[in-house]
Scaffold this motif. Sequence first.
Motif, PDB file in Angstrom:
ATOM      1  N   GLY A   7       0.844  -1.190   0.000  1.00 24.37           N
ATOM      2  CA  GLY A   7       0.000   0.000   0.000  1.00 24.37           C
ATOM      3  C   GLY A   7       0.872   1.231   0.000  1.00 24.37           C
ATOM      4  O   GLY A   7       1.940   1.227   0.621  1.00 24.37           O
ATOM      5  N   CYS A   8       0.455   2.281  -0.690  1.00 19.18           N
ATOM      6  CA  CYS A   8       1.308   3.481  -0.734  1.00 19.18           C
ATOM      7  C   CYS A   8       0.492   4.756  -0.902  1.00 19.18           C
ATOM      8  O   CYS A   8       0.943   5.708  -1.530  1.00 19.18           O
ATOM      9  N   TYR A   9      -0.700   4.772  -0.311  1.00 22.31           N
ATOM     10  CA  TYR A   9      -1.521   5.975  -0.366  1.00 22.31           C
ATOM     11  C   TYR A   9      -1.657   6.567   1.032  1.00 22.31           C
ATOM     12  O   TYR A   9      -1.577   5.865   2.035  1.00 22.31           O
ATOM     13  N   ALA A  10      -1.868   7.869   1.080  1.00 22.79           N
ATOM     14  CA  ALA A  10      -1.919   8.585   2.357  1.00 22.79           C
ATOM     15  C   ALA A  10      -3.308   8.500   2.985  1.00 22.79           C
ATOM     16  O   ALA A  10      -4.305   8.257   2.308  1.00 22.79           O
ATOM     17  N   ALA A  11      -3.321   8.699   4.288  1.00 22.22           N
ATOM     18  CA  ALA A  11      -4.542   8.888   5.079  1.00 22.22           C
ATOM     19  C   ALA A  11      -5.364   7.618   5.227  1.00 22.22           C
ATOM     20  O   ALA A  11      -5.017   6.753   6.021  1.00 22.22           O
ATOM     21  N   THR A  12      -6.439   7.460   4.469  1.00 22.81           N
ATOM     22  CA  THR A  12      -7.392   6.382   4.738  1.00 22.81           C
ATOM     23  C   THR A  12      -7.392   5.326   3.626  1.00 22.81           C
ATOM     24  O   THR A  12      -7.128   5.634   2.466  1.00 22.81           O
ATOM     25  N   PRO A  13      -7.718   4.081   3.983  1.00 27.33           N
ATOM     26  CA  PRO A  13      -7.880   3.056   2.937  1.00 27.33           C
ATOM     27  C   PRO A  13      -9.143   3.333   2.130  1.00 27.33           C
ATOM     28  O   PRO A  13     -10.119   3.882   2.651  1.00 27.33           O
ATOM     29  N   ARG A  14      -9.094   2.959   0.846  1.00 19.01           N
ATOM     30  CA  ARG A  14     -10.272   3.092  -0.020  1.00 19.01           C
ATOM     31  C   ARG A  14     -10.500   1.758  -0.724  1.00 19.01           C
ATOM     32  O   ARG A  14      -9.765   0.790  -0.505  1.00 19.01           O
ATOM     33  N   THR A  20       0.081   2.890   3.800  1.00 23.26           N
ATOM     34  CA  THR A  20       1.468   2.467   3.628  1.00 23.26           C
ATOM     35  C   THR A  20       1.813   1.138   4.265  1.00 23.26           C
ATOM     36  O   THR A  20       1.566   0.897   5.445  1.00 23.26           O
ATOM     37  N   SER A  21       2.413   0.283   3.465  1.00 25.18           N
ATOM     38  CA  SER A  21       3.023  -0.960   3.911  1.00 25.18           C
ATOM     39  C   SER A  21       3.783  -1.551   2.732  1.00 25.18           C
ATOM     40  O   SER A  21       3.316  -1.472   1.595  1.00 25.18           O
ATOM     41  N   ASP A  34       6.367  -0.612   7.769  1.00 25.08           N
ATOM     42  CA  ASP A  34       5.076  -0.007   8.078  1.00 25.08           C
ATOM     43  C   ASP A  34       3.965  -1.035   7.906  1.00 25.08           C
ATOM     44  O   ASP A  34       4.120  -2.057   7.232  1.00 25.08           O
ATOM     45  N   CYS A  35       2.830  -0.743   8.549  1.00 27.00           N
ATOM     46  CA  CYS A  35       1.776  -1.760   8.617  1.00 27.00           C
ATOM     47  C   CYS A  35       0.420  -1.077   8.713  1.00 27.00           C
ATOM     48  O   CYS A  35      -0.274  -1.161   9.715  1.00 27.00           O
ATOM     49  N   GLY A  36       0.062  -0.371   7.633  1.00 22.17           N
ATOM     50  CA  GLY A  36      -1.233   0.301   7.606  1.00 22.17           C
ATOM     51  C   GLY A  36      -2.387  -0.689   7.590  1.00 22.17           C
ATOM     52  O   GLY A  36      -2.210  -1.896   7.406  1.00 22.17           O
ATOM     53  N   GLU A  37      -3.578  -0.171   7.789  1.00 20.80           N
ATOM     54  CA  GLU A  37      -4.779  -1.007   7.817  1.00 20.80           C
ATOM     55  C   GLU A  37      -4.891  -1.837   6.541  1.00 20.80           C
ATOM     56  O   GLU A  37      -4.696  -1.337   5.433  1.00 20.80           O
ATOM     57  N   GLY A  38      -5.158  -3.133   6.698  1.00 23.78           N
ATOM     58  CA  GLY A  38      -5.303  -4.002   5.542  1.00 23.78           C
ATOM     59  C   GLY A  38      -4.030  -4.697   5.106  1.00 23.78           C
ATOM     60  O   GLY A  38      -4.035  -5.428   4.108  1.00 23.78           O
ATOM     61  N   THR A  39      -2.960  -4.518   5.861  1.00 25.15           N
ATOM     62  CA  THR A  39      -1.679  -5.098   5.458  1.00 25.15           C
ATOM     63  C   THR A  39      -1.741  -6.611   5.310  1.00 25.15           C
ATOM     64  O   THR A  39      -1.233  -7.174   4.339  1.00 25.15           O
ATOM     65  N   TYR A  67      -2.127   1.011  11.877  1.00 24.94           N
ATOM     66  CA  TYR A  67      -3.355   0.373  12.335  1.00 24.94           C
ATOM     67  C   TYR A  67      -3.505  -1.084  11.898  1.00 24.94           C
ATOM     68  O   TYR A  67      -4.382  -1.787  12.402  1.00 24.94           O
ATOM     69  N   GLY A  68      -2.663  -1.555  11.015  1.00 27.48           N
ATOM     70  CA  GLY A  68      -2.706  -2.964  10.634  1.00 27.48           C
ATOM     71  C   GLY A  68      -1.834  -3.848  11.494  1.00 27.48           C
ATOM     72  O   GLY A  68      -1.870  -5.084  11.370  1.00 27.48           O
TER      73      GLY A  68
END
Length: 301
Positions: A7-14, A20-21, A34-39, A67-68
């Motif tokens: 993932g490489c987009y800012a702020a919120t998952p869509r 980011t991850s 990094d371990c953003g939501e949905g990783t 958050y992931g």
Amino acid sequence: MKLTILGCYAATPRTLTNPTSQVLEIKNRLFLIDCGEGTQVQLRKNKIKFSKINHIFISHLHGDHLYGLIGTISTFSLLGRTTDLHVYGPKGIKELILLQLKLTESWTTYSLFFHELESKESEVIFEDQKVVVKTIPLKHRVYTNGFLFQEKPGDRKLNVEAVQQYNIHTAYYQKIKGGGDVTLDNGTVIENKKLSFDPIPSMSYAFCSDTVYNEAIIPIIENVDVLYHESTFLESEASLAAKTLHSTAKEAARIALKANAKQLILGHYSTRYDGIERFKEEAESIFPNVLLGDDGVSFEF
């Protein structure tokens, strides 16, 4: 060296974009950065084995980079993991994760080690026989580090014809690979360069997200093979980038140029834009070797 962008987009998952991850494969090691939501969903989609991830590096404690993590840690337990897991991140990450594990009564089936970071100077945070990882102090709204991954130089390659020509015993081969000269029975010293070839050049990767334009990082990442640098905004929003302590695509390119990086990868795009091609166009006006990071894209170097 292989980089997989989860993932490489800012702020919120869509629906079609993820925060980011990424996974770096270097010297047969897998590092989760990094371990953003949905990783963990992205790990499955990209067929990356959870069991091969033993080290996770968290740049800062903003949700789109963090958050992931609790979900990933918990899933490792559900899969029966027994191997140690090491998490590197800002001070506070241990308290954050352990509180969630405590309140959900979800203690891990494996040993979980936290390496909390506080230094504002670059420091070595991981090292083994083949790889060293250093922090890259970044400038953002909270304490943030990038990470520099460097392969250690490998053994020299044996010149088989040369060692046979000098009738050198196999007992000396490891010494030669390590760069040593060989003394023959008659006292003649054979220089290593006559018996071996240079090793495959070591690779390096720098991860820099999130940060305002900051030339202080240049000495740390100088001559890096691959630089991932956040490019949240286009130049038309340069004032917003400065206000939020983020960078534009052109600013990322300027860092790559001044650091003499061989390759630049852009990412951490604001979701306000319809597409990402303009990021590449703007960066290429400053630096020629630009790649666009995107969810699910892999690069091999």
